[in-house]
Design a protein around this motif. Structure first.
Motif, PDB file in Angstrom:
ATOM      1  N   ASP A 124      33.883 101.423   6.655  1.00 15.59           N
ATOM      2  CA  ASP A 124      35.314 101.095   6.424  1.00 15.59           C
ATOM      3  C   ASP A 124      36.151 102.019   7.191  1.00 15.59           C
ATOM      4  O   ASP A 124      36.119 103.220   7.015  1.00 15.59           O
ATOM      5  N   ARG A 151      38.143  96.831   9.850  1.00 14.62           N
ATOM      6  CA  ARG A 151      39.303  96.942   9.222  1.00 14.62           C
ATOM      7  C   ARG A 151      40.326  98.056   9.874  1.00 14.62           C
ATOM      8  O   ARG A 151      41.038  98.605   9.402  1.00 14.62           O
ATOM      9  N   SER A 242      35.309  89.065  -0.346  1.00 11.03           N
ATOM     10  CA  SER A 242      35.918  90.438  -0.282  1.00 11.03           C
ATOM     11  C   SER A 242      35.741  91.073  -1.585  1.00 11.03           C
ATOM     12  O   SER A 242      36.236  91.567  -2.495  1.00 11.03           O
ATOM     13  N   CYS A 284      38.798 101.490  -2.394  1.00  8.43           N
ATOM     14  CA  CYS A 284      38.565 100.686  -1.152  1.00  8.43           C
ATOM     15  C   CYS A 284      37.881  99.473  -1.593  1.00  8.43           C
ATOM     16  O   CYS A 284      37.519  98.776  -0.773  1.00  8.43           O
ATOM     17  N   ASP A 285      37.371  99.249  -2.682  1.00 14.41           N
ATOM     18  CA  ASP A 285      36.587  98.085  -3.405  1.00 14.41           C
ATOM     19  C   ASP A 285      35.190  97.982  -2.578  1.00 14.41           C
ATOM     20  O   ASP A 285      34.780  96.744  -2.224  1.00 14.41           O
ATOM     21  N   SER A 354      45.037  96.863  -6.659  1.00 16.51           N
ATOM     22  CA  SER A 354      45.159  95.698  -5.918  1.00 16.51           C
ATOM     23  C   SER A 354      46.241  95.848  -4.760  1.00 16.51           C
ATOM     24  O   SER A 354      46.269  95.512  -3.601  1.00 16.51           O
ATOM     25  N   ARG A 357      45.028  97.714  -1.736  1.00 15.07           N
ATOM     26  CA  ARG A 357      44.050  97.050  -1.011  1.00 15.07           C
ATOM     27  C   ARG A 357      44.677  95.826  -0.389  1.00 15.07           C
ATOM     28  O   ARG A 357      44.238  95.600   0.704  1.00 15.07           O
ATOM     29  N   LYS A 358      45.954  95.407  -0.884  1.00  8.82           N
ATOM     30  CA  LYS A 358      46.727  94.511  -0.014  1.00  8.82           C
ATOM     31  C   LYS A 358      47.547  95.107   1.115  1.00  8.82           C
ATOM     32  O   LYS A 358      48.342  94.371   1.498  1.00  8.82           O
TER      33      LYS A 358
END
Length: 370
Positions: A124, A151, A242, A284-285, A354, A357-358
């Motif tokens: 990542d 990414r 995702s 970062c999930d 969220s 992350r977006k």
């Protein structure tokens, strides 16, 4: 007074003045941070009940301006940020995630590595140091390796240049990619074929027919391995989503006549010893949500964003219309829960994660070369 909104999590986070902060040498067991100085809020040590706070770290880089505190330096000291993060995570429940399929994958991957000509390790780009397996170098040995920072659209040009220079100095071949849009995939294909070109030279010398180059794609969960393969193939050959844990078995796929790719599930160490890295994985999930307390992780994210000059506490306050003194992430999440979610801490915490992350705070890297 303790505010009971979500079990143990919501203990009060009192404002700690700079006059009550003392610096001390912290005996960190982590060898990455020897002789690091951290803050000790003496006011909280003697106030019953003892509140677990995610505050402090090293010498404050804040200035008071009414109710707004902002980072004053144009550049962040990333070693200091890591020391702060380690300090913040000490009181939290350890983040650990090792579903059953990972153990099976690790065993199978070690066997398949014997057949692989070149290894493509995907990380990542926001957290390249935290998304590398501690045993990876041991497993790969002298095999040729390409490092892919996926990414790339989620980091700045300055971050990208810093990492490119860092890995160049190490002699590591690095490719920046965007698995969703396909950027970097053709360069990756050419590089894999060129690094493994000697395979067929040796085969011809032995009188054997040439064969496709075999490239194994490895990395942590949800770093974009399957999406990268699908973009290379220009069709959906590998399941991708995702969230971590979608790919659960190894799969060989053919890319043209000259390249075969091995897609593998994400692999993690059985026990994550570096909890600062584990928190970044959660933010970062890149790790299963069941492995961590969402409220704790969101509180630490708030403190990290507040300390980054590209975001700052003022940007957080403007976005959520919340005025919070100091740098206490728990109090920020508490206020957000009361303002928008009827006191539901989980929803408030998930909203902040969220949004990060977006890219609602801009695309922000959480690591830089040290």
């Amino acid at each position: 007074m303790t505010l009971q909104l979500s079990g143990r999590w919501f203990l009060p986070c009192p404002h700690v003045s700079t006059h009550s902060i003392q610096c001390r040498t912290s005996p960190y067991p982590n060898p990455k941070f020897p002789q690091t100085r951290a803050l000790s809020a003496t006011a909280s040590l003697f106030s019953p009940p003892p509140a677990i706070q995610i505050v402090g770290g090293k010498t404050p880089t804040w200035r008071e301006n009414g109710s707004v505190t902002e980072a004053v330096d144009d550049e962040i000291d990333w070693a200091e940020m890591d020391a702060d993060l380690y300090y913040w995570t000490r009181a939290l429940r350890p983040v650990q995630w090792y579903p059953g399929h990972i153990a099976k994958t690790e065993k199978e991957l070690k066997e398949q590595l014997k057949l692989i000509d070149v290894v493509i390790e995907v990380r990542d780009a926001r957290i390249p140091l935290s998304t590398t397996h501690p045993q990876m170098d041991l497993w790969l040995g002298n095999r040729k390796r390409i490092l892919v920072l996926n990414r790339e659209d989620m980091i700045s040009t300055a971050d990208r240049n810093a990492w490119a220079m860092h890995f160049s100095r190490q002699g590591t071949k690095v490719v920046f990619s965007n698995g969703q849009l396909g950027m970097g995939t053709m360069k990756l294909s050419r590089l894999a074929k060129s690094l493994a070109a000697g395979v067929n030279v040796k085969r011809r010398a032995k009188g054997l027919l040439p064969r496709p180059v075999r490239a194994g794609i490895v990395g942590y969960p949800n770093v974009g391995k399957s999406s990268l393969i699908n973009r290379l193939l220009k069709r959906r050959m590998c399941p991708a989503a995702s969230r971590p844990g979608v790919t659960r078995e190894l799969k060989w796929v053919r890319f043209g006549k000259d390249l075969e790719l091995l897609d593998s599930p994400g692999i993690l160490p059985m026990r994550i010893s570096d909890q600062a890295a584990a928190i970044k994985l959660a933010i970062c999930d890149d790790i299963g949500e069941r492995s961590y307390d969402v409220a704790d992780v969101a509180a630490i994210l708030v403190q990290m964003l507040a300390k980054l000059p590209t975001v700052g506490m003022k940007a957080l306050q403007n976005r959520y219309k919340i005025d919070v003194d100091g740098q206490c992430g728990k109090m920020f999440i508490e206020k957000l829960a009361l303002r928008l979610f009827n006191g539901d801490v989980h929803q408030a915490a998930f909203r902040v994660l969220s949004d990060f992350r977006k890219g609602k705070f801009g695309w922000v890297a959480l690591e830089r070369p040290r």
